[in-house]
Structure formats: structure tokens, C-alpha cells
Design a protein around this motif. Structure first.
Motif, PDB file in Angstrom:
ATOM      1  N   ASP A 178       0.862  -1.772   0.255  1.00  0.00           N
ATOM      2  CA  ASP A 178      -0.091  -0.184   0.001  1.00  0.00           C
ATOM      3  C   ASP A 178       0.757   1.307   0.083  1.00  0.00           C
ATOM      4  OD1 ASP A 178      -2.239  -1.843   0.138  1.00  0.00           O
ATOM      5  OD2 ASP A 178      -2.363  -1.757   2.262  1.00  0.00           O
ATOM      6  N   GLN A 179       1.754   1.096   0.254  1.00  0.00           N
ATOM      7  CA  GLN A 179       3.348   2.296   0.457  1.00  0.00           C
ATOM      8  C   GLN A 179       3.522   3.187  -1.138  1.00  0.00           C
ATOM      9  OE1 GLN A 179       5.292   0.664   3.891  1.00  0.00           O
ATOM     10  NE2 GLN A 179       4.509   2.638   4.859  1.00  0.00           N
ATOM     11  N   PHE A 180       3.834   1.666  -1.356  1.00  0.00           N
ATOM     12  CA  PHE A 180       4.110   2.013  -2.623  1.00  0.00           C
ATOM     13  C   PHE A 180       3.610   1.162  -3.911  1.00  0.00           C
ATOM     14  CE2 PHE A 180       7.324   0.930   0.512  1.00  0.00           C
ATOM     15  CZ  PHE A 180       8.218   2.868   0.208  1.00  0.00           C
ATOM     16  N   GLN A 181       2.778   1.980  -3.763  1.00  0.00           N
ATOM     17  CA  GLN A 181       1.141   0.925  -5.295  1.00  0.00           C
ATOM     18  C   GLN A 181       0.077   2.520  -5.315  1.00  0.00           C
ATOM     19  OE1 GLN A 181      -3.097  -0.209  -4.235  1.00  0.00           O
ATOM     20  NE2 GLN A 181      -1.695  -1.758  -4.960  1.00  0.00           N
ATOM     21  N   CYS A 182       0.465   2.871  -7.336  1.00  0.00           N
ATOM     22  CA  CYS A 182       0.128   4.448  -7.792  1.00  0.00           C
ATOM     23  C   CYS A 182      -1.942   3.538  -7.191  1.00  0.00           C
ATOM     24  CB  CYS A 182      -0.179   3.989  -8.512  1.00  0.00           C
ATOM     25  SG  CYS A 182      -0.167   5.180  -9.697  1.00  0.00           S
ATOM     26  N   SER A 183      -2.458   5.166  -7.031  1.00  0.00           N
ATOM     27  CA  SER A 183      -4.030   4.403  -6.709  1.00  0.00           C
ATOM     28  C   SER A 183      -4.783   4.747  -7.787  1.00  0.00           C
ATOM     29  CB  SER A 183      -4.044   6.028  -5.805  1.00  0.00           C
ATOM     30  OG  SER A 183      -4.348   6.755  -6.430  1.00  0.00           O
ATOM     31  N   ILE A 184      -3.697   4.977  -8.833  1.00  0.00           N
ATOM     32  CA  ILE A 184      -4.119   4.741 -10.392  1.00  0.00           C
ATOM     33  C   ILE A 184      -4.739   3.832 -11.193  1.00  0.00           C
ATOM     34  CG2 ILE A 184      -4.166   5.968 -13.273  1.00  0.00           C
ATOM     35  CD1 ILE A 184      -3.524   8.723 -11.793  1.00  0.00           C
ATOM     36  N   CYS A 185      -2.820   2.674 -11.436  1.00  0.00           N
ATOM     37  CA  CYS A 185      -3.014   1.884 -11.961  1.00  0.00           C
ATOM     38  C   CYS A 185      -2.754   0.833 -11.276  1.00  0.00           C
ATOM     39  CB  CYS A 185      -1.639   2.075 -12.537  1.00  0.00           C
ATOM     40  SG  CYS A 185       0.116   1.837 -11.394  1.00  0.00           S
ATOM     41  N   LEU A 186      -3.106   0.936  -9.840  1.00  0.00           N
ATOM     42  CA  LEU A 186      -2.544  -0.077  -8.644  1.00  0.00           C
ATOM     43  C   LEU A 186      -1.373  -0.913  -9.277  1.00  0.00           C
ATOM     44  CD1 LEU A 186      -6.819  -0.866  -8.544  1.00  0.00           C
ATOM     45  CD2 LEU A 186      -5.262   0.848  -7.206  1.00  0.00           C
ATOM     46  N   ASP A 187      -0.848  -0.495  -8.771  1.00  0.00           N
ATOM     47  CA  ASP A 187       0.866  -0.600  -9.388  1.00  0.00           C
ATOM     48  C   ASP A 187       1.403  -0.166  -8.439  1.00  0.00           C
ATOM     49  OD1 ASP A 187       2.926  -2.866  -9.762  1.00  0.00           O
ATOM     50  OD2 ASP A 187       2.632  -2.981 -12.175  1.00  0.00           O
ATOM     51  N   VAL A 188       2.706  -1.431  -8.041  1.00  0.00           N
ATOM     52  CA  VAL A 188       3.995  -0.328  -7.358  1.00  0.00           C
ATOM     53  C   VAL A 188       4.599   0.348  -8.403  1.00  0.00           C
ATOM     54  CG1 VAL A 188       5.884  -0.750  -6.612  1.00  0.00           C
ATOM     55  CG2 VAL A 188       4.925  -2.587  -6.031  1.00  0.00           C
ATOM     56  N   PHE A 189       4.443   1.754  -7.669  1.00  0.00           N
ATOM     57  CA  PHE A 189       5.125   2.610  -8.135  1.00  0.00           C
ATOM     58  C   PHE A 189       6.772   2.888  -9.330  1.00  0.00           C
ATOM     59  CE2 PHE A 189       3.763   5.482  -4.200  1.00  0.00           C
ATOM     60  CZ  PHE A 189       2.895   5.784  -5.138  1.00  0.00           C
ATOM     61  N   THR A 190       6.216   3.387 -10.604  1.00  0.00           N
ATOM     62  CA  THR A 190       7.152   3.448 -11.830  1.00  0.00           C
ATOM     63  C   THR A 190       7.939   5.647 -11.875  1.00  0.00           C
ATOM     64  OG1 THR A 190       6.459   1.754 -13.022  1.00  0.00           O
ATOM     65  CG2 THR A 190       7.853   2.962 -14.376  1.00  0.00           C
TER      66      THR A 190
END
Length: 540
Positions: A11-23
Motif C-alpha cells: 500500500d505504501q508504494f502502490q499508485c492509486s491510478i494503475c494499482l501497481d508499484v510506482f514507476t
């Protein structure tokens, strides 16, 4: 040292748009983080430049820079614990394993499915589609089951197009016949906006879940607060009732002791009177016997000599006015009840002070609404004071304005919960205070009654305080009035802030619309009532 996976969570490193780990994570000025590509695409497809999470709107699109710290942490997290591993196997969507349709015996896993051949192929059997020129033109996709579902049932051709008019997938023949005049695009062209819509929906869904999670926490906190308040109320009520019970028991014991002492004194008095009476009776009996004997004598000399001593009145009391009172407790019960009443009043004072302190935590900032003020009223610039100016001002006669009664409403309306405010009334001879429904009639003469949407207390003739109930109730108070409303409870209460005491409550009210604080400084009365009503800060 603890591993990265033990310290970090998805949850700390998840983009709320794509629901994947930040890129390439970027941070907006409101403090939320997104993949740079995700937030850029989101803004490209939106009329407003705003944060998908908190809906904060930006005047112009911010310059976005990759947050190197979050980027490095996300990379570490991705290495130590891939996102898929953090998803519960029961919740993670699984793709069915598709077998090669050509293999005989043990079927190998399919690598691609052909929409022309309507078959799935393993790596070996896929080779002709990569080598033969005619087969190279076939449409290959990732292996899927039920390929017949991707074919038009009517024309047995691949569903390659999307009809926006009918919102359905069609083949080329469908487009040239039944959907000839319709808005038709390729699946790829329709896929992109639909995918963007899906991302928006997911973002909105996440936001809704966050809002509801916050509401859950808010309700839980409210329940905890309610529990603490209830425990405090119980403690206070037990304390008051215990004090009253002790006072009653003490008064009862004192009353019994007084009555018993009086009864003992009455008994002692009665025993003394009885003893004196019995002694007199004995003496009277003795004299009666002597007189009886003398009355029978024939000795003239003896009778004449004895008569003077026997005829002399004996020393007896006058018992006609002497009595023993059987009602021994006259005034004792009244004194005991008076003491109990005094104790009760003291406890009520303590309770009122505690109650007022508790109510003051619901204080709100009330400001007067100039659009509702009668033309004669003069409001201060900060909207906290109102007085009668004796001269009608040239103001627009809007529907919200009072045109006969010298009243003004507060700007803020309340349709739930609790609220409290205080008003200084010092130096005035007449005024009205309370709350009113938003739909009240504001034109012409208005009766200030609960039936007409007003819950008020008033001052008349300098010393006549009343609650305008049915019938009205006479009150007493000092220089500052506190007004408290519990919307759901149907309660409007008034307090004397200086005396720390409760004045009056309208109970059992039914509120179905917004309530507004209502004020009337009443007429100037040639300067006798020129002092303003002042909304004052609440001092806890």
C-alpha cells in the motif's frame, strides 16, 4: 537487520491510478504520489487539473519531478517482494492455462491463439504462423479459451470492430450490413478510452473506499466518544443520586431521632402528670372516706368540730388546661424536606455546571446574515452584533428578509448533530433569542411559537423573561444566554452562562429541515433599548 519486506507494504508504494508499484513516482503539491505516466495521462483526459485522491484543483498543471527517494524505495520493494506475492492467492485473478489444440497425447501449454484458425498453438505448432506468408497475416492473441466467443455467431468472422451506437462488438460483415450507418471503430481504438474510463472508475472507487474507511473510523470514534460520555453521565448521575440518597437517609435518621426524642419527652411528661394525678386521687379518696364516715355520725359536737378541716379545699391543680400533645412532629418533616431540597439544589447546581461545560464543546461560529435582517437593524462589520437603528434602510426586499418583525438569522444552518452559541444581552430591556426553521414565514407579523417554527426565549419590559412555549413559562436569568440544540434528540435548551444554570428546554421537538439561530434586538425604544445583542466567543 529487518528485511525490506518486513518494513514496507504494498500500500505504501502502490499508485492509486494503475494499482501497481510506482514507476517514476511524482508527488503533487497536495502530498499524494502517482506514477508520472499515470497522472499525466489522467490530466490529459480530464477537463480539470486536479488530484485524483483529494480532488484539490490546480490553476495550472504543476511541473512534475520524479521523487528519487520514493523511486528508490519502490525499486527495493519490487526486488524484495514482488507485487503479485503481496496479493492473496484467493484474491488475485488467475488466468486459465490454455492447452495446444494440435498436440496429441500430452498437450503442451499454448503460446498463442489464432482468431482466424480458431485454435490455440504451442511453440512448436505455432511455427507455421511465423513462417508461412499467408498465415503470417492471421490475427494472433494471447492464448484464450472459448475462441468461438470471439467470433460473430451470424457471419463466423472475428469480432474486430466495436459499434459505439449499439455498444457491441461486431465483425466486418456486420459493419457493412446491419451497422452500416453506425459509429464503428476498431477494438483497439475503443479499448484505449474504455481503459482510461476503467482507470478513472478504479481511482474513484479507491477514493470512495477511502472516504468510507474514514467514515467508519469517524463512526467508531463517535461510538467511543458516546461510550465515554455515557460512562461520564452514569458516573455523574450515580454521584448525584448517591448524594441524594445519603441526604435522604441522613434526614430520615435525624427526623426519626427528633421524633423519638420528642416522644420520650412526651412520655416522661405524661408519667409525671399521671403520678401527680394518682397522688391527688389517693388524697381525694382518703378525704372522701372521712366525709363518708362523718356523714353517718350522730355526735353533734364531733361533726361540728371536724367539719371545718374537712370542708377546706384540698391543694389540687386545675387539670382542665393540661394535656399531652400526640402530634409530636409538627414542622420536623417540613424542615427535613427543606434540608433535602437544599441538598438537591446544590447537586443540581453542580450538575448544571458540568452539563454546561460539556455542552460548550459543541460551540459553533455564528455570524449574522445581512440578507435576512429587517431594514431597521444595524449589523456590525464582523456580523457578531445587531441593534435597532430606528431608521429603515434602503435595502432590497428579497424573500429571505424580515419585513415586519425586527429579526435576523444566522448565516449557518444546521440539519444534524449538536450546536451551541452564546449571546450577551446586557443593558437591554427587550430581546428575542433562539432557533428557527429555514422555511419560516418572514413577511408580516409572525407569532414566535414552536408551531410556527420558532423555539425562543424573550425579555419584555426589562424584567419579564419568558420561554415562548404553549403556555409561556416565566424564567429568570442574568446577562449572557447560551443556546444549545441537539437536532436528533429534538432538544432546544437555554442556559444562564454566568449562573452556570439551566433556564429552560423545549423537548420532544421534531426537526425535518435546517435550523438557523434567530435574533431580535427589539425596538430602540427612544434609546432605552439601544444596546446591541452580541454573539460572544465561548469560554470553556
Amino acid at each position: 537487520m529487518a528485511s525490506c519486506s518486513s518494513l514496507l507494504s504494498e500500500d505504501q508504494f502502490q499508485c492509486s491510478i494503475c494499482l501497481d508499484v510506482f514507476t517514476d513516482p511524482v508527488t503533487t503539491s497536495c502530498g499524494h504520489n502517482f506514477c508520472k505516466a499515470c497522472i499525466t495521462k489522467y490530466w490529459d483526459n480530464s477537463d480539470l487539473c486536479q488530484c485524483p485522491m483529494c480532488k484539490m484543483t490546480f490553476d495550472k498543471r504543476p511541473n512534475l519531478y520524479v521523487n528519487t527517494f520514493i523511486s528508490e524505495m519502490a525499486a527495493q520493494f519490487r526486488k524484495s517482494e514482488p507485487l503479485k506475492a503481496t496479493i492473496s492467492p484467493d484474491l488475485r485473478p488467475t488466468k486459465p492455462e490454455v492447452s495446444c489444440d494440435i498436440c496429441t497425447g500430452t498437450k503442451l501449454k499454448a503460446l498463442k491463439s489464432c482468431l482466424v484458425c480458431l485454435a490455440s498453438y504451442c511453440e512448436t505448432h505455432l511455427e507455421p504462423h511465423q513462417r508461412v506468408a499467408a498465415w503470417k497475416k492471421h490475427k494472433l492473441i494471447d492464448p484464450v479459451e472459448n475462441l468461438e466467443d470471439r467470433m460473430c455467431q451470424k457471419h463466423e468472422r472475428p469480432l474486430e470492430l466495436f459499434c459505439r451506437t449499439d455498444q457491441t462488438c461486431v465483425c466486418l460483415i456486420c459493419m457493412r450490413t446491419d451497422h452500416k450507418t453506425h459509429d464503428t471503430v476498431t477494438l483497439e481504438d475503443e479499448y484505449r478510452p474504455k481503459k482510461d474510463d476503467l482507470v478513472k472508475m478504479m481511482t474513484e472507487m479507491n477514493q470512495m473506499m477511502e472516504e468510507r474507511s474514514r467514515k467508519v473510523q469517524e463512526i467508531k470514534l463517535s461510538v467511543e466518544t458516546s461510550k465515554r460520555d455515557a460512562e461520564r453521565e452514569i458516573s455523574d448521575s450515580v454521584q448525584v443520586c448517591t448524594a441524594l440518597v445519603r441526604s435522604i437517609e441522613r434526614s430520615q435518621a435525624e427526623l426519626i431521632e427528633v421524633i423519638e426524642e420528642k416522644q420520650k419527652a412526651a412520655k416522661k411528661q405524661a408519667e409525671g402528670l399521671i403520678q401527680d394525678l394518682e397522688q391527688e386521687i389517693t388524697e381525694l379518696k382518703k378525704r372522701s372516706t372521712e366525709l363518708e364516715h362523718l356523714s353517718h355520725t350522730e355526735d353533734h359536737l364531733h361533726l361540728l368540730q371536724s367539719f371545718p378541716s374537712l370542708s377546706t379545699p384540698s391543694l389540687t391543680k386545675d387539670w382542665s388546661e393540661i394535656s399531652v400533645h400526640s402530634d409530636l412532629s409538627v414542622g420536623a418533616v417540613r424542615r427535613a424536606v427543606s434540608q433535602l431540597e437544599e441538598t438537591l439544589n446544590k447537586e443540581m447546581e453542580k450538575l448544571s455546571d458540568t452539563e454546561l461545560k460539556r455542552i460548550q464543546q459543541y460551540a459553533v461560529d455564528v455570524t449574522l446574515d445581512p440578507d435576512t435582517a429587517h431594514p431597521d437593524l444595524i449589523l456590525s462589520e464582523d456580523g457578531k452584533q445587531v441593534r435597532d437603528g430606528d431608521i429603515e434602510q434602503d435595502l432590497p426586499d428579497n424573500p429571505e428578509r424580515f419585513d415586519y418583525c425586527s429579526c435576523v438569522l444566522g448565516k449557518q444552518g444546521f440539519s444534524s448533530g449538536r450546536f451551541y452559541y452564546e449571546v450577551q444581552v446586557q443593558g437591554k430591556t427587550e430581546w428575542d433569542l433562539g432557533v428557527a426553521r429555514g422555511s419560516i414565514n418572514r413577511k408580516g407579523e409572525i407569532p414566535l411559537s414552536p408551531e410556527d417554527g420558532y423555539w425562543t426565549v424573550v425579555l419584555r419590559n426589562g424584567d419579564q423573561y419568558e420561554a415562548l412555549a404553549d403556555p409561556s413559562v416565566l424564567l429568570s436569568l442574568r446577562q449572557k444566554v447560551g443556546v444549545f440544540v441537539d437536532y436528533e434528540e429534538g432538544l432546544v435548551s437555554f442556559y444562564d452562562v454566568e449562573a452556570r444554570s439551566h433556564i429552560y428546554s423545549f423537548t420532544g421537538c421534531t426537526f425535518t429541515e435546517k435550523l438557523y439561530p434567530v435574533f431580535s434586538p427589539y425596538l430602540n425604544d427612544e434609546g432605552d433599548n439601544s444596546a446591541p445583542l452580541i454573539i460572544t466567543p465561548v469560554t470553556h
